[in-house]
Write a protein that holds these residues in place. Sequence first.
Motif, PDB file in Angstrom:
ATOM      1  N   GLU A 240       0.810  -1.209   0.000  1.00 29.96           N
ATOM      2  CA  GLU A 240       0.000   0.000   0.000  1.00 29.96           C
ATOM      3  C   GLU A 240       0.848   1.266   0.000  1.00 29.96           C
ATOM      4  O   GLU A 240       0.379   2.322  -0.410  1.00 29.96           O
ATOM      5  CB  GLU A 240      -0.927   0.008   1.213  1.00 29.96           C
ATOM      6  CG  GLU A 240      -1.996  -1.068   1.189  1.00 29.96           C
ATOM      7  CD  GLU A 240      -2.937  -0.928   0.000  1.00 29.96           C
ATOM      8  OE1 GLU A 240      -3.253   0.212  -0.381  1.00 29.96           O
ATOM      9  OE2 GLU A 240      -3.329  -1.969  -0.554  1.00 29.96           O
ATOM     10  N   ASP A 267      -0.258  -5.763   3.155  1.00 29.23           N
ATOM     11  CA  ASP A 267      -1.268  -6.617   3.767  1.00 29.23           C
ATOM     12  C   ASP A 267      -0.706  -7.655   4.727  1.00 29.23           C
ATOM     13  O   ASP A 267      -1.468  -8.368   5.389  1.00 29.23           O
ATOM     14  CB  ASP A 267      -2.115  -7.290   2.685  1.00 29.23           C
ATOM     15  CG  ASP A 267      -1.300  -8.167   1.750  1.00 29.23           C
ATOM     16  OD1 ASP A 267      -0.097  -8.368   2.020  1.00 29.23           O
ATOM     17  OD2 ASP A 267      -1.870  -8.664   0.754  1.00 29.23           O
ATOM     18  N   SER A 296      -2.481   0.105   5.755  1.00 32.76           N
ATOM     19  CA  SER A 296      -3.136   0.753   4.624  1.00 32.76           C
ATOM     20  C   SER A 296      -2.451   2.039   4.195  1.00 32.76           C
ATOM     21  O   SER A 296      -2.781   2.592   3.146  1.00 32.76           O
ATOM     22  CB  SER A 296      -4.601   1.058   4.970  1.00 32.76           C
ATOM     23  OG  SER A 296      -4.665   1.933   6.087  1.00 32.76           O
ATOM     24  N   HIS A 297      -1.508   2.508   5.000  1.00 33.02           N
ATOM     25  CA  HIS A 297      -0.869   3.788   4.678  1.00 33.02           C
ATOM     26  C   HIS A 297       0.478   3.858   5.397  1.00 33.02           C
ATOM     27  O   HIS A 297       0.638   3.306   6.483  1.00 33.02           O
ATOM     28  CB  HIS A 297      -1.752   4.956   5.123  1.00 33.02           C
ATOM     29  CG  HIS A 297      -1.174   6.300   4.832  1.00 33.02           C
ATOM     30  ND1 HIS A 297      -1.158   6.862   3.583  1.00 33.02           N
ATOM     31  CD2 HIS A 297      -0.554   7.198   5.647  1.00 33.02           C
ATOM     32  CE1 HIS A 297      -0.574   8.050   3.633  1.00 33.02           C
ATOM     33  NE2 HIS A 297      -0.197   8.270   4.875  1.00 33.02           N
ATOM     34  N   THR A 312      -5.557  -1.235   9.025  1.00 36.60           N
ATOM     35  CA  THR A 312      -6.895  -1.274   8.436  1.00 36.60           C
ATOM     36  C   THR A 312      -7.989  -1.137   9.491  1.00 36.60           C
ATOM     37  O   THR A 312      -9.136  -0.836   9.147  1.00 36.60           O
ATOM     38  CB  THR A 312      -7.104  -2.577   7.657  1.00 36.60           C
ATOM     39  OG1 THR A 312      -6.790  -3.686   8.499  1.00 36.60           O
ATOM     40  CG2 THR A 312      -6.223  -2.617   6.430  1.00 36.60           C
TER      41      THR A 312
END
Length: 803
Positions: A240, A267, A296-297, A312
């Motif tokens: 990500e 992930d 996610s970031h 997440t």
Amino acid sequence: MDEPAAAVGRFKANYAVERKLEPFYKGGKAQLDGTGQHLFCVCGSRVNILDVASGAVLRSLEQDDQEDITAFDLSPDNEVLVTASRALLLAQWAWREGTVTRLWKAIHTAPVATMAFDPTSTLLATGGCDGAVRVWDVVRHYGTHNLRGCPGVVHLVAFHPDPARLLLFSSAADAAIRVWSLQDRSCLAVLAAHYSSVTSLAFSKDGHTMLSSGRDKICIIWDLRNYQVTRTVPVFESVEAAVLLPEEPAPDLGVTSPGLHFLTAGDQGALRVWEAASGQCVHTQPRWPGPGRELSHCSLAPAAGLLLTVTTDHNLLLYNVRSLQLQKQFAGYSEEVLDVRFLGPEDSHIVVASNSSCLKVFELQTSACQLLPGHTDTVLALDVFRKGWLFASCAKDHSVRIWRMSKAGQVSCVAQGSGHTHSVGAICCSRLKESFLVTGSQDCTVKLWPLPGALLAKGTSPGDGPTLLQVQTTQRCHDKDINSVAVAPNDKLMATGSQDRTAKLWALPQCQLLGVFAGHRRGVWCVQFSPMDQVLATASADGTVKLWSLQDFSCLKTFEGHDASVLKVVFVSRGTQLLSSGSDGLVKLWTIKNNECVRTLDAHEDKIWGLHCSRLDDRALTGASDSRVIVWKDVTEAEQAEAQVRHEEQVVRQQELDNLLHERRYLRALGLAISLDRPHTVLTVIQAIQKDPEAREKLEATVLRLRRDQKEALLRFCVTWNTNSRHCHEAQAVLGVLLRHEDPQELLAYEGVRATLEALLPYTERHFQRLSRTLQAATFLDFLWHNMKLSPLPAVPPALPNT
């Protein structure tokens, strides 16, 4: 039930919200400023600004259209923040003051999906869902470029770090990276090497190398001098974000050789460091257990030496970029809060179980957060031992864990146990000593877990690893799910509540059945022993709370008031009152002696699953499905003290008012009466003025010398007086003064004057009609009087002489 004598007169009357822990991040972009002191993140229609040191939300920025924020970016000089909303408007903020300095249309035909500033903080690029890339000059306020050619949504834009080259990079749905020359307004190159969405771009310090990452599980090193691939690095996870690390040794991360190294987040939920030249992974961060740990970031604040990652399940983690040592943790969004407890001997912390495998511990004074991994599925329930240092949790992973908080506030898992065959949804700790805990499960059994002596030894350190708990007693207690277990204050009794609509009483430690409490029409959600009396409280899905006798298992009292299931109940005020929370989002305070609901507290918007009271009984804690955790403070004494002060002030003012009326100082008397905000007292003053021989002049002089806000209040009072025929004359007298002497435009400027006039008109017309009828009747009576002809009285005959 006898009421403890010591508690008489100590009933609680009200609670007020002391503290709220609310969601501040619900997914999307998060960004640190250059100094690492402020964290910017999206929460629906707002961009929240957090103080990194304390974790407190300093400011929330929301556009006037109140639409969801789709993208934002902070300029490299930390001065300008630009947000884009679904209403296709861009807003430029002076974020320190919280004011919009400029608002303009994005011109995109679909929402803006991404934006980025150039290194000089003067140009802003926006990429839209319409496939267009636009460039704006935020200093001179005009659009400079409209670049088309990207198929589908543009989800990534980035400027080249060298402002002299005037290059812009974008990526869209076709997984290609386009290089745009702003000088020529043309596409210089299309870099097609990824097979799925490109998630991030990073540039080397010299500007000759670019790193791209994608969900195709590869990272690519590009030479920007010829736009060719230098190396493709398979990273074996959907990435990500990837960031280039500073070009300096970092032995803790395996960075010992010169050259580019980069870090990936994806992930697998672990940060990994790669050597660009060889494509080898040189460091892997330990992965936390449980779901929701995927990253996610990830972004870098080089000047502050901080790395920001986002999971997440909306947790934000700050690491030291040289060692990946965890610096700060923030829980952005807790989804459904399932249980809450005060923690620490002075209730200095709270522990929250939300719809996550990760527990969250907050320090109330500073809002500092600790995330506690350990369970591998959603944590369902919590309880705290008597001294406040140890607490226990149970989860859907069929396990139970015991945690210890150090004096420094750090929490670690010290024991764990498993044995249930289904989710463990109820837990309770021993009350007298830290000797055991009991758990209830969907497998319809209750287990008693003794605490091993080694666990309580002062020499035990967290580094020794969790101790394994052993079950002492297992008992099948109900035919359906067990929702709640409670241990009596003497540790000799246990109560269970189940979906089978019954509660049961058991003798510990053998779990021998003593009796059944039957009477609820639906499942029992909570059972609780009184701290003072031989009674048990139960809360049920039938919307009632019941009190039961432990001697004969009879129902003593039933409390009805919730409109839906009652989920939790606790005793307060030394067992003389109850607090209950329900699916209706309400907390109710009950006085047991008279079955009265003293207060209803409404601050949640959904089911309140968690309810707990502090050791001093002066605060309450609630957690609900609306993701809010609220600390309530008992304000009974404070409100009583305020009421006493107000009463004393009223007595003093009333005496002063009587003195002023006696001295005929009408102006001060009227002003004082208006300040008391009591229409009847003001009416008394007006009546006193009208009793004066020079009433009209005195009334005019007094009313006209009032301030405007006092005249507005007087006009509002006139509405009340005018509804009563006995007091309408005073109201009409005041109205007459205002209408004769006040300018119409000034009267119309009074606050609420239109509503006041609408209320005055119908009653005034009614009074006028009544007076008109009275006047007509009086005129007719006068007419009759003057025209009535009376027959002459007969003459008195002369007296006859005596004969």
